[in-house]
Scaffold this motif. Sequence first.
Motif: not given
Length: 428
Positions: A303-316
């Motif tokens: 919701p803060g819409a201003g910070y990204f990092h690579p944790m999305g890799l766990i979903a691949v």
Amino acid sequence: MVGFTGQNMMNASNLLQASQPGTEGYGKARKVIDFYVRTASESPFGFTHGLYNMDLQRHDSWWTGLLLPLAYAQNTSDLERLMGPLYEHRKPIIDALTGTHGIYLRCVLEETEALLTQYSVAPSAPESWLAVAKKFGAFLLSAQDPTDGSWKRAYSLSGEPLTEPDFWFGQTYYQQRSSTATVIPFLLHLGKLTGDAAYRTAAIRAGHFVREHFVDKVRHNGGIHDSIYAKPQLIDHESIYFCCRALLALYKSVGGAYFLEGAVRAAKLSATWILLWDIPLDQNSTLAKLGFRTTGWAGCDTPGAGYFHPMGLIAVPDLVEISQITGDVLFLDIAELALMACNENVGPQWGYAMEGLQEEGVLLAPWFEDDPIFAEDKGFGGRWKGEGNKTCLPWISAVTVWAGREMSRRFGTQDFGSLRKKMAVNGV
């Protein structure tokens, strides 16, 4: 240090599998695992303190980064120097948590799950590794809510639920149970290894809770433990990944449309709202003028819409598997985007000591643009817009290596071109 997403056990497992016995890497990995097992074995629940202070050689509780400076500060002025304006901003919570000792459910899960995985693949693994996992499994069976199948977000070292201060541990019924999905795959794995059907039964009960409340009602929350917002837990990117993983694991173990539909719904929430949504930029900023987009990166604290990092890799790996099960190639495309977006983990040193190191994430305007904590004269540790947050944590390398290894383990390849060809041959 265990900590929140410390992933020391996952790093050790990755290193152990990549090393030969007798090598330096193998020896270091075994030291990490042996230290964890020795410590967790002392608890009747397989718990450890969340933090080991190497300087002082003592165990401390880890309530995420909020209390980490307390382990090193000698006085209040030290705290103000180490934490900046965040100290005054969160002083009531810091004071309340200072005397509270315990562990997040997800923290115990991440370390114990990595230990159990290593036990299942390592030849002649010590039975003490499985014993720690069984202790934690027995705790989960005893602590599961008898009415709805959920677990609390955090527990004391004596196994009691932690709910106070409610700002930190959850102000609502669902916030206090936000980590329920994380333990489901572990229970299924433990049940398969031990033959004890009670673990599978507990996982099924929890799966119904997860789908009904966190997925269908879009109440997934609390994946990020160190919220600095006015709300204790946010609807964030990590919590929905865990829901997807849990329901997919249940579908593979139990079968049936209920769990598969839940996994697909969670995957769609992950993809459309988090991985495919570009964080809006100030059109006058350098990044916007260069056409920069965050497609494929995980929007942390969404919701803060201003910070990204690579944790999305766990979903691949899960997105690829859902693509194969459903025949929907779009999930495969999204998985590839997420994997490619995080390729800053590979190749150049980017100014760091060695390849593979990177900062946890990148801050982008207009997040907190008017918040005094992030004003120029405060600096919040010098974390300016467009820069990283100046921390390199163990989980970054852990999930990066894990995602690649898991792709190879499940599908025999990390080549998305060959995966598409296989799906085409199967008529997709």
